[in-house]
Design a protein around this motif. Structure first.
Motif, short mmCIF file in Angstrom:
data_model
loop_
_atom_site.label_atom_id
_atom_site.label_comp_id
_atom_site.label_asym_id
_atom_site.label_seq_id
_atom_site.Cartn_x
_atom_site.Cartn_y
_atom_site.Cartn_z
N ALA A 35 0.77 -1.07 -0.02
CA ALA A 35 0.07 -0.13 -0.07
C ALA A 35 0.86 1.20 0.06
O ALA A 35 0.47 2.35 -0.66
N GLN A 36 1.98 1.06 0.73
CA GLN A 36 2.83 2.44 0.94
C GLN A 36 3.35 2.68 -0.61
O GLN A 36 3.67 3.84 -1.10
N TYR A 37 3.82 1.44 -1.01
CA TYR A 37 4.46 1.45 -2.19
C TYR A 37 3.45 2.30 -3.44
O TYR A 37 3.97 2.90 -4.28
N LEU A 38 2.50 1.88 -3.53
CA LEU A 38 1.50 2.20 -4.80
C LEU A 38 1.31 3.78 -4.13
O LEU A 38 1.04 4.56 -5.14
N VAL A 39 0.88 3.90 -2.92
CA VAL A 39 0.67 5.49 -2.61
C VAL A 39 1.93 6.41 -3.17
O VAL A 39 1.52 7.39 -3.74
N LEU A 156 10.44 9.56 -18.02
CA LEU A 156 10.23 9.30 -16.43
C LEU A 156 11.42 8.08 -16.05
O LEU A 156 11.00 7.22 -14.93
N GLU A 157 12.70 8.09 -16.79
CA GLU A 157 13.60 7.12 -16.23
C GLU A 157 14.00 7.19 -14.76
O GLU A 157 14.02 6.12 -14.23
N THR A 158 14.04 8.39 -14.33
CA THR A 158 14.51 8.62 -12.67
C THR A 158 13.31 8.26 -11.91
O THR A 158 13.62 7.77 -10.92
N PHE A 159 12.13 8.58 -12.46
CA PHE A 159 11.13 8.04 -11.75
C PHE A 159 10.85 6.69 -11.49
O PHE A 159 10.76 5.97 -10.21
N ASP A 160 11.26 5.81 -12.88
CA ASP A 160 11.14 4.69 -12.63
C ASP A 160 12.33 4.21 -11.95
O ASP A 160 12.27 2.91 -11.12
N HIS A 161 13.50 4.48 -11.99
CA HIS A 161 14.63 4.16 -11.12
C HIS A 161 14.24 4.16 -9.75
O HIS A 161 14.41 3.28 -9.03
N PHE A 162 13.75 5.26 -9.36
CA PHE A 162 13.39 5.71 -8.11
C PHE A 162 12.29 4.50 -7.50
O PHE A 162 12.26 4.00 -6.31
N SER A 163 11.33 4.28 -8.17
CA SER A 163 10.49 3.16 -7.94
C SER A 163 11.03 1.96 -7.84
O SER A 163 10.68 1.32 -6.68
N THR A 164 11.80 1.44 -8.49
CA THR A 164 12.26 0.23 -8.51
C THR A 164 13.14 0.11 -7.36
O THR A 164 13.00 -1.03 -6.47
N THR A 165 13.95 1.12 -7.05
CA THR A 165 14.72 0.98 -5.98
C THR A 165 13.94 1.04 -4.74
O THR A 165 14.18 0.17 -3.67
#
Length: 471
Positions: A35-39, A156-165
């Motif tokens: 839930a925290q990840y999705l939010v 959104l490469e930075t966004f995706d990298h941060f999400s994956t991390t």
């Protein structure tokens, strides 16, 4: 699945507790992290959308102002402004009414990811061309001199990298949390199981060594420790009960052996030479009949005691006033023991009722009065008093006889117990009367106590709960 469930059911409680705690923590942690990840992911995407919308608003305002104040303004002249306001990994393209590119500015962005497309209403969306995540915002622009579309895109490469991390951090944290929770659950399970292991060991010792074994080192104060303490209390009661049963069998055997031995001696005497001697025959028959009556009384009292101990008070007795029954019992006793002076004082409990069988109350009084008569030698006064306490009625029988030594008082309610048997061997009795009376009183949730001093007398107090007051 069934095999797994069967395996789990066969596990020791310690491992079941550990698995249960670990599973629960895993589910809670996984649910919370997901839930925290999705939010967080949605929040960051909204931030990107807000950022690109702000940039689009700036471009719209810029072109509207330029076309309004500068009649000779050309689209190409805006490159410097766009490069200045553009961030890294962004792309801006101005296209005409027919979709022809008029100006393209990019900063570390592949312009082939965005296909030129004129629009009449704004559209904002994200897409993944060639596995690259791109946020695209198209908005129409219309002035007095120009009609076209502004395309603004952000990688959104930075966004995706941060999400994956963030996802990996949560997964690794979840694994560590599960591992730590498993160790903690195992340690807690071991701590919780300590009283149970001690209880198991004590039960095994009881089975092997007898009722003297107990659970030791119980100091936690939790429910399991309370269970172990309850077990110790139960074993204490069982040990006392078995000891009393053993003593009961020994005393009953001793009490029955005496009349049987006397009868055997007289019958042997008759068998040898008493059949032809009328005096010996008469004496032996009288002695045998006396012993038979003694055994009959003993057996009758044993049966009475057994019935009283096994009696279940499921039936409701009609409330009775104890005063008439006490006075009637005393009148009958006066006839049997005319040499005694009986004093009754029951005025303080004339307005109360108690729920008890009249026969049982009478039997209790007869047992206590009979003992008072037996052990009163010189001073032949017996006083019976009744009074109303807060929630009880107390009946007191006081004599002024030989009394009971303090060392013997704790045992007077034991079966077959008689104070100084050698001194009282001539006084009839089996030592069962007080046991029967106390059991009767206990069956009615009452209490029976004895206070005594040697050569001063004995006081027996009987407390019974009040059923109701007479209106």
């Amino acid at each position: 699945m069934e095999r797994v469930l069967r395996f789990i059911r066969q596990l020791p409680i310690k491992w079941k507790l550990m698995l249960g705690a670990t599973t629960l923590i895993f589910l809670l942690f996984a649910t919370y992290n997901f839930a925290q990840y999705l939010v967080l992911k949605q929040w960051m995407m909204n931030q990107e959308r807000d950022k690109i919308q702000v940039s689009m608003a700036q471009l719209q305002d810029y072109f509207q102002e330029k076309y309004k104040t500068d009649d000779a303004f050309q689209i190409a002249e805006s490159r410097a402004y766009i490069e200045k306001m553009m961030g890294k990994n962004q792309f801006v393209r101005i296209i005409g009414k027919e979709g022809e590119p008029l100006l393209t500015v990019s900063n570390h962005f592949n312009e082939n990811w965005v296909t030129p497309k004129p629009v009449i209403v704004p559209e904002l969306f994200d897409t993944t061309p060639n596995e690259d995540h791109v946020l695209i915002y198209r908005s129409p622009i219309q002035t007095a001199k120009f009609v076209g579309t502004i395309e603004l895109a952000s990688n959104l490469e930075t966004f995706d990298h941060f999400s994956t991390t963030l996802l990996w951090v949560m997964l690794i944290g979840g694994v560590l949390a599960i591992f730590i929770s498993a160790l903690s659950g195992l340690a807690l399970a071991r701590q919780f199981m300590h009283p149970i292991r001690a209880l198991t060991s004590a039960i095994r010792s009881v089975k092997e060594k007898g009722l003297t074994e107990r659970v030791s080192n119980i100091q936690n104060g939790d429910e399991l420790s309370s269970l172990a303490q309850l077990f110790n209390g139960l074993m204490n009661q069982l040990e006392i009960s078995f000891r009393q049963q053993k003593q009961f069998v020994e005393d009953a055997s001793h009490e029955l052996r005496t009349p049987i031995t006397i009868m055997e001696g007289h019958l042997s005497l008759l068998n040898r030479w008493g059949k032809s001697n009328p005096e010996v025959l008469e004496e032996s028959l009288q002695a045998s009949l006396q012993e038979i009556r003694r055994m009959k009384g003993l057996v009758q009292e044993l049966l009475t005691l057994t019935r009283v101990e096994s009696q279940l008070l499921t039936e409701n007795h009609n409330p009775i006033s104890p005063v008439p029954l006490i006075l009637e019992t005393l009148e009958r006793f006066k006839v049997l023991h005319a040499e005694f002076e009986f004093q009754a004082n029951t005025e303080k409990m004339e307005d109360v009722l108690i729920s008890i069988s009249p026969l049982h109350l009478e039997q209790i009084l007869l047992i206590v009065l009979d003992n008072a008569v037996k052990y009163s030698t010189n001073d032949k006064r017996i006083a019976v008093e009744g009074e109303r306490l807060k929630n009880d009625v107390q009946i007191t029988v006081r004599d002024y006889g030989i009394g009971i030594p303090q060392a013997d008082l704790p045992y007077v309610f034991d079966r077959f117990y008689r104070v100084d048997k050698a001194r009282n061997s001539e006084i009839a009795g089996t030592g069962l009367g007080l046991s029967i009376a106390k059991q009767f009183v206990s069956n009615y949730q009452g209490e029976m106590t004895i206070h005594s001093e040697e050569n001063k007398g004995t006081t027996v107090s009987i407390k019974l709960p009040v059923s109701q007051s007479v209106q």
